[in-house]
Design a protein around this motif. Structure first.
Motif, short mmCIF file in Angstrom:
data_model
loop_
_atom_site.label_atom_id
_atom_site.label_comp_id
_atom_site.label_asym_id
_atom_site.label_seq_id
_atom_site.Cartn_x
_atom_site.Cartn_y
_atom_site.Cartn_z
N MET A 175 33.57 40.01 -17.94
CA MET A 175 33.35 40.84 -16.75
C MET A 175 34.57 41.73 -16.47
N LYS A 176 35.75 41.25 -16.79
CA LYS A 176 36.97 42.03 -16.58
C LYS A 176 37.16 43.09 -17.66
N LEU A 177 36.91 42.71 -18.92
CA LEU A 177 37.19 43.61 -20.05
C LEU A 177 36.10 44.64 -20.34
N LEU A 178 34.86 44.27 -20.07
CA LEU A 178 33.74 45.14 -20.42
C LEU A 178 33.30 45.93 -19.19
N THR A 179 33.91 47.07 -18.99
CA THR A 179 33.68 47.84 -17.77
C THR A 179 32.41 48.70 -17.84
N LYS A 180 31.89 48.93 -19.03
CA LYS A 180 30.63 49.65 -19.16
C LYS A 180 29.50 48.64 -18.95
N GLY A 181 28.56 48.97 -18.09
CA GLY A 181 27.45 48.05 -17.80
C GLY A 181 26.67 47.64 -19.03
N SER A 182 26.45 48.59 -19.94
CA SER A 182 25.68 48.27 -21.14
C SER A 182 26.45 47.31 -22.04
N SER A 183 27.76 47.38 -22.04
CA SER A 183 28.57 46.47 -22.86
C SER A 183 28.46 45.04 -22.34
N PHE A 184 28.52 44.87 -21.02
CA PHE A 184 28.41 43.52 -20.46
C PHE A 184 26.99 42.99 -20.64
N LYS A 185 26.00 43.85 -20.55
CA LYS A 185 24.62 43.42 -20.80
C LYS A 185 24.47 42.92 -22.24
N LEU A 186 25.03 43.66 -23.19
CA LEU A 186 24.95 43.24 -24.59
C LEU A 186 25.71 41.94 -24.79
N TRP A 187 26.88 41.81 -24.19
CA TRP A 187 27.64 40.56 -24.27
C TRP A 187 26.78 39.40 -23.73
N SER A 188 26.13 39.61 -22.60
CA SER A 188 25.30 38.56 -21.99
C SER A 188 24.15 38.17 -22.91
N TYR A 189 23.53 39.16 -23.52
CA TYR A 189 22.45 38.91 -24.46
C TYR A 189 22.94 38.05 -25.63
N LEU A 190 24.06 38.44 -26.20
CA LEU A 190 24.59 37.70 -27.34
C LEU A 190 25.08 36.31 -26.93
N ALA A 191 25.74 36.21 -25.79
CA ALA A 191 26.28 34.93 -25.33
C ALA A 191 25.18 33.94 -24.92
N SER A 192 23.99 34.43 -24.65
CA SER A 192 22.91 33.55 -24.23
C SER A 192 22.29 32.76 -25.39
N ASN A 193 22.67 33.10 -26.61
CA ASN A 193 22.13 32.41 -27.79
C ASN A 193 22.94 31.15 -28.11
N GLN A 194 22.32 30.25 -28.85
CA GLN A 194 22.97 29.00 -29.25
C GLN A 194 24.07 29.27 -30.28
N ASN A 195 25.10 28.44 -30.27
CA ASN A 195 26.17 28.53 -31.24
C ASN A 195 25.61 28.38 -32.66
N GLY A 196 25.98 29.28 -33.54
CA GLY A 196 25.53 29.23 -34.94
C GLY A 196 24.22 29.94 -35.20
N TYR A 197 23.50 30.35 -34.17
CA TYR A 197 22.23 31.05 -34.34
C TYR A 197 22.47 32.40 -35.00
N THR A 198 21.63 32.77 -35.95
CA THR A 198 21.74 34.04 -36.67
C THR A 198 20.45 34.83 -36.48
N PHE A 199 20.57 36.12 -36.19
CA PHE A 199 19.40 36.96 -36.01
C PHE A 199 19.77 38.41 -36.29
N ASP A 200 18.77 39.27 -36.37
CA ASP A 200 18.98 40.70 -36.58
C ASP A 200 18.95 41.39 -35.23
N LEU A 201 20.06 41.98 -34.84
CA LEU A 201 20.18 42.67 -33.56
C LEU A 201 19.30 43.92 -33.57
N SER A 202 18.50 44.09 -32.52
CA SER A 202 17.56 45.18 -32.45
C SER A 202 17.78 46.04 -31.21
#
Length: 112
Positions: A34-61
């Motif tokens: 929240m401190k480092l990612l000042t662009k809203g879309s960057s924090f949204k993408l971080w949230s999307y990625l962080a919501s996945n399980q550790n070790g999960y692999t997928f193709d980002l779309s």
């Protein structure tokens, strides 16, 4: 104890169980993002990625990010670039990346 300029908040969370999907996210990692990612879309993408399980692999779309996470298609590439620049997304080879909840050059917690 409240002060006049504060609002007292009661949390009412959505169901989170086997039927209602949920995510486990490290609070320190989220605060840092929240401190480092000042662009809203960057924090949204971080949230999307962080919501996945550790070790999960997928193709980002880009289309999935737009449809399900509210990241506008024109902001998608900027968000990816921002996460790469800040070392949340690290290129491991060709078009493969590893997502780190906390940038590689930072401690994993304020106590490290």
């Amino acid at each position: 104890m409240s002060y006049p300029n504060q609002k007292k908040i009661r949390i009412s969370k959505a169901k989170a169980d086997a039927t209602h999907t949920y995510a486990i996210i490290n609070i320190w990692a989220m605060q840092t993002a929240m401190k480092l990612l000042t662009k809203g879309s960057s924090f949204k993408l971080w949230s999307y990625l962080a919501s996945n399980q550790n070790g999960y692999t997928f193709d980002l779309s880009r289309e999935d990010c737009a449809k399900n996470w509210g990241i506008k298609p024109d902001s998608y590439y900027s968000a990816v670039e921002d996460l790469v620049e800040k070392k949340y997304l690290v290129n491991t080879r060709a078009n493969q990346y590893t997502f780190h909840e906390i940038p590689l050059d930072m401690p994993e917690s304020p106590y490290d």
